[in-house]
Write a protein that holds these residues in place. Structure first.
Motif, mmCIF file in Angstrom:
data_model
loop_
_atom_site.group_PDB
_atom_site.id
_atom_site.type_symbol
_atom_site.label_atom_id
_atom_site.label_comp_id
_atom_site.label_asym_id
_atom_site.label_seq_id
_atom_site.Cartn_x
_atom_site.Cartn_y
_atom_site.Cartn_z
ATOM 1 N N VAL A 1 0.684 -1.053 -0.047
ATOM 2 C CA VAL A 1 0.164 0.049 0.310
ATOM 3 C C VAL A 1 1.196 1.443 -0.204
ATOM 4 O O VAL A 1 1.784 1.444 1.035
ATOM 5 C CB VAL A 1 -0.881 -0.120 1.366
ATOM 6 N N SER A 2 0.553 1.890 -1.110
ATOM 7 C CA SER A 2 1.511 3.279 -1.601
ATOM 8 C C SER A 2 1.225 4.922 0.046
ATOM 9 O O SER A 2 0.387 4.244 0.535
ATOM 10 C CB SER A 2 1.534 3.710 -2.199
ATOM 11 N N ARG B 1 -0.054 7.026 -0.840
ATOM 12 C CA ARG B 1 -1.462 7.129 -1.783
ATOM 13 C C ARG B 1 -2.494 6.458 -1.296
ATOM 14 O O ARG B 1 -4.493 7.012 -2.255
ATOM 15 C CB ARG B 1 -1.604 8.042 -2.944
ATOM 16 N N ASN B 2 -2.405 5.593 -0.682
ATOM 17 C CA ASN B 2 -3.264 4.392 -0.506
ATOM 18 C C ASN B 2 -3.714 4.380 -1.982
ATOM 19 O O ASN B 2 -4.930 3.585 -2.507
ATOM 20 C CB ASN B 2 -4.792 4.876 0.172
ATOM 21 N N GLU B 3 -2.826 3.424 -2.693
ATOM 22 C CA GLU B 3 -2.819 2.637 -4.034
ATOM 23 C C GLU B 3 -2.369 1.734 -4.422
ATOM 24 O O GLU B 3 -1.243 1.187 -3.432
ATOM 25 C CB GLU B 3 -2.262 3.862 -5.091
ATOM 26 N N SER C 1 -1.775 1.409 -10.689
ATOM 27 C CA SER C 1 -2.522 0.955 -10.151
ATOM 28 C C SER C 1 -4.377 1.918 -8.754
ATOM 29 O O SER C 1 -4.556 2.234 -10.169
ATOM 30 C CB SER C 1 -2.374 2.276 -8.876
ATOM 31 N N ILE C 2 -4.608 1.165 -8.399
ATOM 32 C CA ILE C 2 -5.836 1.399 -8.217
ATOM 33 C C ILE C 2 -6.175 1.793 -6.511
ATOM 34 O O ILE C 2 -5.715 1.782 -5.738
ATOM 35 C CB ILE C 2 -7.077 0.139 -8.499
ATOM 36 N N GLU C 3 -6.881 3.000 -6.747
ATOM 37 C CA GLU C 3 -7.019 3.895 -4.540
ATOM 38 C C GLU C 3 -7.656 2.403 -4.265
ATOM 39 O O GLU C 3 -8.777 1.640 -4.242
ATOM 40 C CB GLU C 3 -7.709 5.075 -5.156
ATOM 41 N N VAL C 4 -7.397 2.092 -3.154
ATOM 42 C CA VAL C 4 -8.165 1.345 -2.008
ATOM 43 C C VAL C 4 -8.358 2.104 -0.011
ATOM 44 O O VAL C 4 -7.947 3.235 -0.230
ATOM 45 C CB VAL C 4 -7.095 0.108 -1.919
ATOM 46 N N ASN C 5 -9.258 1.523 -0.020
ATOM 47 C CA ASN C 5 -9.695 2.166 1.042
ATOM 48 C C ASN C 5 -8.606 1.306 2.616
ATOM 49 O O ASN C 5 -9.403 0.303 2.931
ATOM 50 C CB ASN C 5 -10.821 2.257 1.306
ATOM 51 N N ASN D 1 2.480 2.647 -12.995
ATOM 52 C CA ASN D 1 2.029 2.742 -14.072
ATOM 53 C C ASN D 1 2.541 2.692 -15.557
ATOM 54 O O ASN D 1 3.151 2.681 -16.056
ATOM 55 C CB ASN D 1 0.619 3.837 -14.283
#
Length: 389
Positions: free
Chosen positions: A312-313, A315-317, A328-332, A362
């Motif tokens: 998990v980066s 940036r929450n990705e 890359s995708i955004e996660v919670n 990417n």
């Protein structure tokens, strides 16, 4: 002569210019080989996502402390004369046994003297009672007959009228009685008995020691029930409840115990921003001061996955693999531990990286590792973890 110098100067300049052009021609004649740039495609390890219910475990550690413990202090002064067992660390006592008895002969004699004075005071008022209050004379006579100087003083007879109360108080009987009760209460403090079945863990005096008022004598604990105090970050304190089961392991992770949350402090430590949680645990092999590690099941998160924290980066990705290309995708993220992260928002069936790839970006082309290669990598990681432990 002047012409000759001029001609020589011109020839010199021409030679220099010719040398420059010749050197430039030689340099330009050398062909520079073009670099052969080879593109390397990294092999990555992946997992196919299947969301499920993830238990959020909060790790914590601390030292065991006996839930029932008594610090023994002297409230009187005297010489340590007797104990029902050797007064030494590790000695077990049953409830009611004498832990420590201080010499009280002198003080006991003063108590008996005060009782004798009270007896004489009551005897002195008996003739007046016979003459002025004959109806209560028998009651006080019976009290005198049952009066024992060597025993505990019995309660005074209850007055039947205000006249009787004023008469007895005026002769100082009540004041003497309560003074004796106070002396008797202090006399009890010359003997310290075991409040429960337990073990003496600290002994600071021995028989024959002169004990002073306020001196610490030792510590006495119940070895059957212990508490583990751990500190939990304030953001996770609301997830815990009293009565929750907790798994505990010793420092070497060779034994496991089951405990439960007994108390949660309502105050946050301002310095560390943590909340103290107390875990009650029982076990025959437990000792006070033993270091224990706890895993608290704080919450169960629905439709979530647990992955390595490094994936998990900031940036929450996280990276997924689509057609051998990283995206890359955004996660919670809902919880982070030292090594793991619990995240939501990743669709089922999505292929994500299972191990961090250095320099990932990417659009980066990658090769997916074969299943056999993945298994061998997992086995090597497990072996390295065992060796490190």
């Amino acid at each position: 002569m002047d012409k000759r110098k001029i001609i020589l100067s011109i020839l010199g300049v021409v030679l220099i210019i010719a040398a420059i052009f010749a050197a430039k021609a030689i340099i330009d004649s050398k062909e520079q080989p073009k670099p052969n740039i080879q593109k390397t495609v990294k092999t990555v390890f992946v997992d196919t996502i299947q969301n499920s219910t993830v238990s959020i475990n909060i790790p914590a550690n601390g030292n065991l402390v006996a839930k029932r413990r008594v610090e023994l202090f002297a409230e009187v002064q005297g010489v340590f004369r007797y104990s029902s067992q050797p007064f030494k660390p590790g000695q077990a006592y049953k409830k009611g046994q004498t832990l420590l008895k201080i010499d009280a002969e002198e003080y006991a004699a003063s108590v008996q003297s005060a009782k004798s004075d009270l007896y004489n005071q009551i005897t002195a008022i008996m003739p007046d009672l016979r003459m002025d209050y004959p109806d209560i004379f028998d009651k006080w006579q019976k009290y005198l007959n049952n009066f024992d100087v060597n025993g505990s003083i019995p309660p005074l007879p209850e007055p039947e009228s205000d006249k009787e109360r004023y008469f007895v108080n005026g002769r100082g009987v009540n004041a003497a009685y309560y003074n004796i009760k106070n002396l008797e209460q202090r006399l009890v403090k010359y003997r310290i008995s075991a409040p429960f079945d337990g073990v003496l863990t600290e002994a600071l005096v021995t028989e024959g020691t002169l004990i002073r008022n306020g001196q610490k004598l030792g510590e006495f604990i119940d070895p059957d029930v212990y508490e583990l105090q751990v500190s939990i970050a304030k953001q996770y304190a609301d997830l815990l409840q009293v009565g929750e089961e907790v798994s505990l392991t010793n420092n070497n992770a060779t034994k496991t115990y089951q405990g439960s949350v007994s108390r949660i402090n309502a105050r946050i430590d301002q310095a560390t921003q943590t909340v103290s949680v107390f875990i009650e645990v029982e076990g025959s092999n437990l000792k006070e001061g033993m270091y224990m590690q706890a895993n608290l099941d704080a919450k169960k998160e629905e439709n979530a996955i647990e992955i390595d924290r490094s994936l998990v980066s900031d940036r929450n990705e996280i990276f997924i693999v689509q057609d051998s290309i990283l995206q890359s995708i955004e996660v919670n993220p809902v919880y982070f531990s030292d090594k793991k992260a619990v995240v939501k928002g990743v669709p089922n069936g999505e292929v994500i990286l299972s191990r961090q790839v250095s320099g990932a970006y990417n659009g980066m082309p990658v090769n997916i590792a074969e299943e056999s290669e993945t298994r061998s990598k997992d086995n090597s990681d497990k072996n390295s973890e065992r060796l490190s432990q």
